[in-house]
Write a protein that holds these residues in place. Structure first.
Motif, mmCIF file in Angstrom:
data_model
loop_
_atom_site.group_PDB
_atom_site.id
_atom_site.type_symbol
_atom_site.label_atom_id
_atom_site.label_comp_id
_atom_site.label_asym_id
_atom_site.label_seq_id
_atom_site.Cartn_x
_atom_site.Cartn_y
_atom_site.Cartn_z
ATOM 1 N N ALA A 272 -2.147 1.973 0.756
ATOM 2 C CA ALA A 272 -2.415 0.769 1.494
ATOM 3 C C ALA A 272 -3.074 1.103 2.534
ATOM 4 O O ALA A 272 -2.803 1.152 3.291
ATOM 5 C CB ALA A 272 -0.768 -0.223 0.925
ATOM 6 N N VAL A 274 -3.383 -1.772 5.760
ATOM 7 C CA VAL A 274 -2.685 -3.062 6.397
ATOM 8 C C VAL A 274 -3.309 -3.781 8.157
ATOM 9 O O VAL A 274 -3.347 -2.535 8.732
ATOM 10 C CB VAL A 274 -0.948 -2.423 7.011
ATOM 11 C CG1 VAL A 274 -0.240 -3.491 7.734
ATOM 12 C CG2 VAL A 274 -0.475 -1.823 5.597
ATOM 13 N N GLU A 278 -0.529 -8.325 9.842
ATOM 14 C CA GLU A 278 0.639 -7.971 8.658
ATOM 15 C C GLU A 278 1.588 -6.964 8.985
ATOM 16 O O GLU A 278 2.526 -6.452 8.550
ATOM 17 C CB GLU A 278 -0.477 -8.006 7.659
ATOM 18 C CG GLU A 278 -0.764 -8.999 6.672
ATOM 19 C CD GLU A 278 -1.515 -8.672 5.798
ATOM 20 O OE1 GLU A 278 -1.344 -8.538 5.242
ATOM 21 O OE2 GLU A 278 -3.085 -9.614 5.443
ATOM 22 N N VAL A 282 4.802 -6.105 6.834
ATOM 23 C CA VAL A 282 5.074 -4.491 6.257
ATOM 24 C C VAL A 282 6.398 -3.495 6.685
ATOM 25 O O VAL A 282 6.848 -3.940 6.099
ATOM 26 C CB VAL A 282 3.289 -4.274 6.309
ATOM 27 C CG1 VAL A 282 4.390 -2.974 5.259
ATOM 28 C CG2 VAL A 282 2.591 -4.729 5.177
ATOM 29 N N ARG A 317 5.492 1.821 -3.281
ATOM 30 C CA ARG A 317 4.949 0.403 -2.742
ATOM 31 C C ARG A 317 5.348 -0.773 -3.791
ATOM 32 O O ARG A 317 5.357 -1.978 -3.412
ATOM 33 C CB ARG A 317 3.259 1.214 -3.310
ATOM 34 C CG ARG A 317 2.293 0.369 -3.581
ATOM 35 C CD ARG A 317 1.178 0.551 -3.344
ATOM 36 N NE ARG A 317 0.013 -0.678 -2.662
ATOM 37 C CZ ARG A 317 -1.096 -0.352 -2.917
ATOM 38 N NH1 ARG A 317 -1.476 0.691 -2.685
ATOM 39 N NH2 ARG A 317 -2.018 -1.427 -2.611
ATOM 40 N N GLU A 321 5.945 -4.115 -2.769
ATOM 41 C CA GLU A 321 5.433 -5.885 -3.074
ATOM 42 C C GLU A 321 6.040 -7.103 -3.902
ATOM 43 O O GLU A 321 5.454 -8.185 -2.988
ATOM 44 C CB GLU A 321 3.795 -5.334 -4.076
ATOM 45 C CG GLU A 321 2.822 -4.258 -2.493
ATOM 46 C CD GLU A 321 1.691 -3.683 -3.313
ATOM 47 O OE1 GLU A 321 1.122 -3.721 -3.307
ATOM 48 O OE2 GLU A 321 2.180 -3.747 -4.663
ATOM 49 N N LYS A 328 0.208 -8.209 -3.570
ATOM 50 C CA LYS A 328 -0.381 -7.011 -3.612
ATOM 51 C C LYS A 328 -0.625 -6.642 -1.620
ATOM 52 O O LYS A 328 -1.197 -7.515 -1.189
ATOM 53 C CB LYS A 328 -1.160 -7.213 -4.375
ATOM 54 C CG LYS A 328 -0.498 -7.495 -5.481
ATOM 55 C CD LYS A 328 0.282 -6.340 -5.783
ATOM 56 C CE LYS A 328 0.782 -6.506 -7.521
ATOM 57 N NZ LYS A 328 1.621 -5.560 -7.827
ATOM 58 N N LEU A 329 -0.933 -5.503 -1.594
ATOM 59 C CA LEU A 329 -1.240 -5.013 -0.525
ATOM 60 C C LEU A 329 -2.406 -4.402 -1.064
ATOM 61 O O LEU A 329 -2.640 -3.571 -1.847
ATOM 62 C CB LEU A 329 -0.724 -3.741 -0.175
ATOM 63 C CG LEU A 329 0.831 -4.300 0.735
ATOM 64 C CD1 LEU A 329 1.651 -2.560 0.877
ATOM 65 C CD2 LEU A 329 0.484 -4.498 1.882
#
Length: 565
Positions: A272, A274, A278, A282, A317, A321, A328-329
């Protein structure tokens, strides 16, 4: 009643039925405390102990401290009892905690991102001199640790630290520990992205908050946008690693579930990407999973790495999410391998603004209060008053103009804080060891410093990057499994059959370039006394057998057991 085909249980012995409590995962409804640590955290949040320290313990003295505060909650404020002097390593696992406890504390000053002003550094130095018998160690997580702290002095120490923007909040305990970051964030010429804002935001929102003050165990975070991969991201619970997304630009690759100790695991990528804005959300999602799904039944399985190993990256993950982020990432690329072995920023390097930063190497992270004050003086005289600590037990002075570089390097040399260290001085790291640590079995700091001197004398022309990490027990605070030569302290038998301090040897561990754990040769142990002879012998064999450009770790992986013995 007689047994019948319709009632076979009538003749079977009765079994006690107990309610299955699982692994102590809150998200699965398992809230019953399953060990003493979980009980004292349920009884009272660790953050609450500060009031008792200020109003009761500091006034009534060490003997007034409740045992659950002394060996538990006080860690939430960076305080561990240190080892009583004179207790040898053979008694570490035998004596009760109260027999090992001295009436003094180690105090860990939390330094997120390794960022210090000279004012802050000078205050730490003054506290060291006034309250800690001059002690000070730069750790491999960018903190500074002091020793010989009396409980009576703790409120005054807090007042002085907090007056300059420092704290010991959640520096230890089952909490989000210091957020390590690139020590040259926002400064280095080759930086992909500056993660400073995210470190500050995480600290502002969550550190000292009861939202995450009761975790299954400690939680370690790393954030860096450096292409050198300079925060050992592979062995943190969560790490954000700078990458360039082909469509979205610079951001961070997300890793989870790394850690060492007695069950080492390399973290896994979630695949992922980021963006900087964010990262705090996260981060909160990942630590939230740990709080809610982490295993609390057994302390030995209470780190995030065990949950990640059981779930796998895909499930982790998905839970992140679906349950925590509610979105969703973005998929993203992996970080590139660093182009160089050293990632400690030692030496003279150009900054983005045309000035220079100068990294230097204390011996195995050991300094003292007087030296810290002198470093602050030098940073003010030659730079702008900004200093950094690194995850390799090193320090950096920032913002040095070109005409001041040589003068600073010479002044550091005069303090035995060289910016031009040998590979042995640069690459040797040691944990606290038996001098202060209640878990330790052997001495490490003085042994590491003496080893540096011996290797410099015996192998003056050795010029390959090399890491030698000494640890006083199996817990791997000094990262022994990922060092070229990792030395795990234990008691061994010498030639006369006497039990003496020594080390189990790990060879060929690495981070960054082909990350992996070192190799253990069956029966390979060395006494502390024999350590310089052993390391010299192995390094000479490496020099004789290596192929062109071959790293020590690569050679150690293919070398015969005879060559490594």
């Amino acid at each position: 009643m007689a047994a019948t085909p319709q009632n076979p249980a009538a003749s079977a012995p009765r079994r006690k039925v107990s309610r299955h409590r699982g692994e102590g995962q809150w998200a699965m409804g398992h809230f019953t405390p399953l060990n003493g640590n979980e009980q004292f955290k349920k009884d009272d949040d660790g953050l609450n102990v500060r009031t008792r320290i200020e109003t009761i313990y500091s006034k009534r003295g060490f003997d007034s401290i409740d045992p659950n505060d002394l060996r538990g909650r006080m860690r939430w404020w960076g305080l561990y009892t240190q080892r009583k002097p004179g207790i040898d390593g053979g008694k570490t696992a035998i004596l009760e905690p109260e027999e090992l406890d001295d009436k003094y504390f180690m105090l860990r000053v939390r330094i997120d991102g390794g960022r210090l002003t000279t004012q802050q550094l000078r205050v730490i130095g003054e506290i060291s001199q006034e309250f800690a018998r001059g002690s000070a160690d730069v750790t491999d997580r960018q903190n500074i640790q002091l020793h010989w702290i009396r409980i009576e002095d703790v409120p005054e120490i807090w007042n002085r630290l907090e007056a300059v923007g420092l704290s010991t909040t959640e520096a230890c305990g089952d909490t989000p520990r210091v957020v390590i970051g690139s020590p040259v964030a926002g400064i280095a010429e080759d930086e992909i992205i500056d993660g400073t804002w995210a470190i500050d935001e995480i600290h502002e929102r969550y550190i000292g908050s009861k939202e995450f003050s009761n975790l299954p165990r400690k939680f370690k975070t790393a954030i860096s946008g450096s292409p050198l991969l300079d925060v050992v991201h592979e062995i943190n619970d969560v790490a954000f690693v700078g990458v360039e997304h082909p469509e979205h630009g610079p951001g961070f690759d997300l890793w989870v579930g790394g850690g060492l100790s007695t069950n080492p695991k390399i973290g896994v990528r979630l695949g992922a990407w980021v963006p900087l804005a964010e990262v705090p959300d996260v981060w909160a999602g990942v630590i939230g999973i740990f709080r809610d799904y982490g295993y609390r039944r057994l302390r030995t399985r209470a780190r995030l790495k065990f949950l990640v190993a059981d779930w796998g990256a895909e499930k982790f993950r998905q839970i992140l999410e679906d349950e925590y982020l509610k979105r969703k990432l973005v998929d993203g690329p992996a970080p590139a391998e660093p182009l160089q072995r050293w990632r400690d920023h030692v030496g003279v390097h150009r900054q983005q603004d045309g000035n220079f930063y100068v990294g230097f190497a204390p011996r195995v992270g050991r300094v003292d209060g007087t030296t810290l004050a002198k470093i602050a003086d030098l940073a003010e005289a030659h730079g702008s008053g900004r200093v950094r600590t690194t995850v390799e037990q090193k320090m950096i002075v920032l913002d040095v103009t070109e005409d001041q570089v040589d003068s600073l390097v010479e002044a550091l040399e005069a303090l035995d804080l060289t910016a031009k260290p040998s590979p042995f001085r640069r690459g040797t790291m040691a944990c606290t060891g038996i001098e202060y640590c209640k878990l330790a079995i052997v001495e490490t700091k003085a042994r590491g410093a003496a080893l540096i001197d011996e290797l410099e004398r015996r192998l003056p022309d050795f010029d390959e990057p090399l890491t030698i990490n000494l640890n006083g027990c199996p817990n791997a605070c000094a990262r022994i499994q990922v060092a070229d030569i990792g030395l795990k302290g234990q008691l061994v038998l010498d030639d006369q059959g006497e039990q003496v301090e020594g080390f189990q040897v790990h060879l060929g561990g690495a981070l960054g370039l082909e990350a992996g754990f070192g190799r253990k040769v069956r029966g390979l142990k060395v006494t502390s006394e024999e350590l310089p002879d052993y390391v010299e012998r192995v390094l000479k064999r490496f020099q004789a057998e290596r192929e062109d450009g071959e790293r020590f770790a690569t050679w150690a992986a293919r070398a015969s057991e005879e060559a490594l013995s």
